[in-house]
Design a protein around this motif. Structure first.
Motif, PDB file in Angstrom:
ATOM      1  N   SER A 189      22.617   7.941  -9.540  1.00 33.24           N
ATOM      2  CA  SER A 189      23.591   7.329  -8.940  1.00 33.24           C
ATOM      3  C   SER A 189      24.768   7.666  -7.787  1.00 33.24           C
ATOM      4  O   SER A 189      25.713   6.838  -7.492  1.00 33.24           O
ATOM      5  CB  SER A 189      24.294   6.711  -9.903  1.00 33.24           C
ATOM      6  N   ASP A 190      26.292   9.163  -8.479  1.00 37.98           N
ATOM      7  CA  ASP A 190      26.686   8.996  -7.842  1.00 37.98           C
ATOM      8  C   ASP A 190      26.608  10.333  -6.886  1.00 37.98           C
ATOM      9  O   ASP A 190      27.655  10.615  -6.408  1.00 37.98           O
ATOM     10  CB  ASP A 190      27.428  10.291  -9.106  1.00 37.98           C
ATOM     11  N   LEU A 247       1.122  -1.319  -0.294  1.00 38.72           N
ATOM     12  CA  LEU A 247       0.172  -0.377  -0.289  1.00 38.72           C
ATOM     13  C   LEU A 247       0.885   1.044  -0.444  1.00 38.72           C
ATOM     14  O   LEU A 247       2.108   1.343   0.794  1.00 38.72           O
ATOM     15  CB  LEU A 247      -0.720   0.180   1.500  1.00 38.72           C
ATOM     16  N   GLY A 248       0.103   2.035  -0.734  1.00 42.29           N
ATOM     17  CA  GLY A 248       0.897   3.786  -0.972  1.00 42.29           C
ATOM     18  C   GLY A 248       2.223   3.998  -1.152  1.00 42.29           C
ATOM     19  O   GLY A 248       2.609   2.701  -2.321  1.00 42.29           O
ATOM     20  N   HIS A 249       2.656   5.064  -1.081  1.00 43.51           N
ATOM     21  CA  HIS A 249       3.629   5.601  -2.084  1.00 43.51           C
ATOM     22  C   HIS A 249       5.239   5.652  -1.083  1.00 43.51           C
ATOM     23  O   HIS A 249       5.191   5.625  -0.246  1.00 43.51           O
ATOM     24  CB  HIS A 249       3.358   7.268  -2.745  1.00 43.51           C
ATOM     25  N   GLY A 250       5.775   4.626  -2.095  1.00 43.10           N
ATOM     26  CA  GLY A 250       7.200   4.868  -0.663  1.00 43.10           C
ATOM     27  C   GLY A 250       7.693   6.110  -1.454  1.00 43.10           C
ATOM     28  O   GLY A 250       7.753   7.370  -1.661  1.00 43.10           O
ATOM     29  N   PHE A 251       9.917   5.920  -1.290  1.00 36.90           N
ATOM     30  CA  PHE A 251      10.413   6.657  -1.171  1.00 36.90           C
ATOM     31  C   PHE A 251      11.230   7.205  -2.341  1.00 36.90           C
ATOM     32  O   PHE A 251      11.284   5.586  -3.507  1.00 36.90           O
ATOM     33  CB  PHE A 251      11.828   6.513  -0.361  1.00 36.90           C
ATOM     34  N   PRO A 252      10.731   7.712  -3.418  1.00 39.79           N
ATOM     35  CA  PRO A 252      11.276   8.358  -5.018  1.00 39.79           C
ATOM     36  C   PRO A 252      12.715   8.061  -4.724  1.00 39.79           C
ATOM     37  O   PRO A 252      13.672   9.135  -5.026  1.00 39.79           O
ATOM     38  CB  PRO A 252      10.878   9.493  -4.894  1.00 39.79           C
ATOM     39  N   LEU A 253      13.078   7.224  -5.690  1.00 41.96           N
ATOM     40  CA  LEU A 253      15.082   6.309  -5.987  1.00 41.96           C
ATOM     41  C   LEU A 253      14.603   7.424  -6.651  1.00 41.96           C
ATOM     42  O   LEU A 253      16.352   7.620  -6.848  1.00 41.96           O
ATOM     43  CB  LEU A 253      14.743   4.245  -6.047  1.00 41.96           C
ATOM     44  N   ASP A 254      14.328   7.958  -8.484  1.00 41.02           N
ATOM     45  CA  ASP A 254      14.677   8.938  -9.206  1.00 41.02           C
ATOM     46  C   ASP A 254      15.040   9.597  -8.474  1.00 41.02           C
ATOM     47  O   ASP A 254      15.542  10.539  -9.700  1.00 41.02           O
ATOM     48  CB  ASP A 254      14.074   8.736 -10.447  1.00 41.02           C
ATOM     49  N   LEU A 281      18.990   1.940  -2.396  1.00 34.43           N
ATOM     50  CA  LEU A 281      20.225   3.099  -2.733  1.00 34.43           C
ATOM     51  C   LEU A 281      21.644   2.522  -3.068  1.00 34.43           C
ATOM     52  O   LEU A 281      22.280   3.475  -4.179  1.00 34.43           O
ATOM     53  CB  LEU A 281      20.324   4.348  -1.341  1.00 34.43           C
ATOM     54  N   ARG A 282      21.434   1.823  -2.605  1.00 38.38           N
ATOM     55  CA  ARG A 282      23.067   1.555  -2.749  1.00 38.38           C
ATOM     56  C   ARG A 282      22.978   0.280  -3.941  1.00 38.38           C
ATOM     57  O   ARG A 282      24.209   0.818  -4.943  1.00 38.38           O
ATOM     58  CB  ARG A 282      23.183   0.276  -2.041  1.00 38.38           C
ATOM     59  N   GLU A 283      21.950  -0.441  -4.666  1.00 39.84           N
ATOM     60  CA  GLU A 283      22.407  -0.787  -5.919  1.00 39.84           C
ATOM     61  C   GLU A 283      22.514  -0.021  -6.592  1.00 39.84           C
ATOM     62  O   GLU A 283      22.947  -0.093  -8.589  1.00 39.84           O
ATOM     63  CB  GLU A 283      20.424  -1.589  -5.721  1.00 39.84           C
ATOM     64  N   LYS A 284      21.767   1.623  -6.309  1.00 40.58           N
ATOM     65  CA  LYS A 284      21.580   2.131  -7.481  1.00 40.58           C
ATOM     66  C   LYS A 284      23.137   2.683  -7.906  1.00 40.58           C
ATOM     67  O   LYS A 284      23.320   3.516  -8.240  1.00 40.58           O
ATOM     68  CB  LYS A 284      20.543   3.515  -7.374  1.00 40.58           C
ATOM     69  N   GLN A 288      28.504  16.412  12.857  1.00 42.96           N
ATOM     70  CA  GLN A 288      29.474  15.745  11.471  1.00 42.96           C
ATOM     71  C   GLN A 288      29.411  16.941  10.349  1.00 42.96           C
ATOM     72  O   GLN A 288      30.089  16.194   9.821  1.00 42.96           O
ATOM     73  CB  GLN A 288      28.166  14.024  11.111  1.00 42.96           C
ATOM     74  N   GLN A 289      28.212  17.409  10.496  1.00 46.37           N
ATOM     75  CA  GLN A 289      27.637  18.609   9.080  1.00 46.37           C
ATOM     76  C   GLN A 289      28.294  17.740   8.000  1.00 46.37           C
ATOM     77  O   GLN A 289      29.188  17.692   7.235  1.00 46.37           O
ATOM     78  CB  GLN A 289      29.210  20.092   9.150  1.00 46.37           C
ATOM     79  N   PHE A 290      27.536  16.577   7.583  1.00 47.76           N
ATOM     80  CA  PHE A 290      27.684  15.837   6.426  1.00 47.76           C
ATOM     81  C   PHE A 290      27.597  16.550   5.000  1.00 47.76           C
ATOM     82  O   PHE A 290      26.602  17.467   5.143  1.00 47.76           O
ATOM     83  CB  PHE A 290      26.329  14.844   6.348  1.00 47.76           C
ATOM     84  N   SER A 291      27.695  16.364   4.642  1.00 44.53           N
ATOM     85  CA  SER A 291      27.729  17.382   2.814  1.00 44.53           C
ATOM     86  C   SER A 291      26.671  15.872   1.955  1.00 44.53           C
ATOM     87  O   SER A 291      27.535  14.515   2.006  1.00 44.53           O
ATOM     88  CB  SER A 291      29.212  16.684   2.389  1.00 44.53           C
ATOM     89  N   TYR A 292      25.644  16.256   1.678  1.00 46.80           N
ATOM     90  CA  TYR A 292      24.801  15.100   0.698  1.00 46.80           C
ATOM     91  C   TYR A 292      23.874  16.233   0.258  1.00 46.80           C
ATOM     92  O   TYR A 292      23.652  16.982   0.034  1.00 46.80           O
ATOM     93  CB  TYR A 292      24.127  13.839   2.162  1.00 46.80           C
ATOM     94  N   ASP A 293      23.576  14.896  -0.728  1.00 49.15           N
ATOM     95  CA  ASP A 293      22.321  15.612  -2.243  1.00 49.15           C
ATOM     96  C   ASP A 293      20.716  15.175  -1.086  1.00 49.15           C
ATOM     97  O   ASP A 293      20.326  16.047  -1.517  1.00 49.15           O
ATOM     98  CB  ASP A 293      22.365  15.352  -3.057  1.00 49.15           C
TER      99      ASP A 293
END
Ligand SMILES: Cc1cc2nc3c(=O)[nH]c(=O)nc-3n(C[C@H](O)[C@H](O)[C@H](O)COP(=O)(O)OP(=O)(O)OC[C@H]3O[C@@H](n4cnc5c(N)ncnc54)[C@H](O)[C@@H]3O)c2cc1C
Ligand code: FES
Length: 257
Positions: free
Chosen positions: A107-108, A96-103, A130-133, A183-188
């Motif tokens: 990939s990088d 059920l429902g809509h999940g997290f959008p992988l797109d 996400l790792r598979e991608k 930690q001040q992570f760098s993420y997208d």
């Protein structure tokens, strides 16, 4: 496609004193394709409890037509679920429902996955996908205390993993936000699931990157028919979204928390 099936219990085991990992098998798994979707479970063959219980899909194994969920036995329904044993069957409606959008991520790029308590489970399948991608993943998982921590090893196998506990008995003392600030992570992009105060804090404090949140609110039918799960849209407070069928995953700012 939503399917209804009596699924077989493959295994059930306690992860902490009141959190269980339950693996089920059946054809319904073929239709599971988005991390963050959930199933709706009828926990008993008797009349009570009347309503199904929504539980997130924590891991999908298409090869063996099995999926795993992780839940906290706290009320009448989930306590009955905790009594199920291998070989028994359980009435499941889903996915059920809509999940997290992988797109929503390339990939990088790097994704920051932030989970609180029993909101952690759907992030596991998300992290694997996400790792598979080819996406780099960083996990920040928050719990009340050391005794409540689960799946640390499993998340570590996928990427950097930080634990926060409110009482400081393990990892960083404080909330998930304490770790993120330190930690001040760098993420997208950030993906999150957990208690509403935690989601609110993420939505208010980290506004410079896209954020997707998964809401775990009360539900009735789980399929968009009963209006039990409606929440207000932020841009038009007279308009509503149904968490079960429009969500449970929304982009930050889409709905009022
Ligand atoms: C999309 C979604 C995913 C979820 N994923 C998980 C998960 O992976 N693991 C997990 O432990 N919990 C999850 N939950 C929360 C879980 O559904 C509730 O904890 C559970 O329904 C409580 O049932 P109970 O019989 O133990 O409690 P009771 O207190 O006996 O339930 C009483 C009534 O309240 C409803 N209810 C109470 N709390 C909730 C709630 N938070 N959400 C919906 N209905 C509620 C029940 O359906 C029931 O009708 C999720 C909820 C949603 C909406
Ligand atoms: S739970 Fe019935 S409409 Fe969402």
């Amino acid at each position: 496609m939503i399917k209804h099936e009596m699924m077989q219990v493959v295994s059930q085991r306690p992860l902490t004193h009141n959190v269980y990992e339950l693996t089920l098998q059946g054809e319904l798994v073929r239709f599971m394709n988005e991390p963050g979707q959930f199933v709706h479970i009828r926990v008993n063959n008797d009349y009570l409890p009347l309503l199904r219980r929504p539980i997130s899909i924590a891991e999908i194994d298409q090869t063996h037509e099995q999926f795993t969920m992780i839940y906290r036995a706290e009320g009448a329904g989930t306590s009955l679920l905790a009594e199920k044993q291998a070989g028994q069957s359980i009435d499941v409606l889903g996915p059920l429902g809509h999940g997290f959008p992988l797109d929503a991520i390339e990939s990088d790029q790097t994704a920051l996955l932030v989970g609180g308590g029993i909101g952690v489970p759907p992030l596991y399948e998300l992290s694997k996908r996400l790792r598979e991608k080819g996406v780099q993943v960083i996990h920040v998982l928050g719990f009340q205390s050391k005794a409540d921590v689960f799946y640390e090893r499993e998340f570590l196998a996928l990427g950097e993993t930080y634990i926060a506990t409110v009482d400081g008995s393990y990892g960083t003392k404080g909330f998930v936000t304490t770790v993120i600030d330190e930690q001040q992570f760098s993420y997208d992009i950030m993906f999150s699931c957990g208690p509403t105060p935690m989601l609110k804090a993420l939505e208010n404090n980290y506004t410079n990157k896209p954020l997707y949140i998964s809401l775990e609110e009360r539900m009735g039918c789980g399929i968009g028919a009963c209006f039990a799960c409606v929440c207000k849209q932020r841009e038009d407070s007279t308009a509503y979204k149904k968490i079960c069928s429009d969500g449970p995953v929304f982009q930050a700012g889409e709905v009022l928390l």
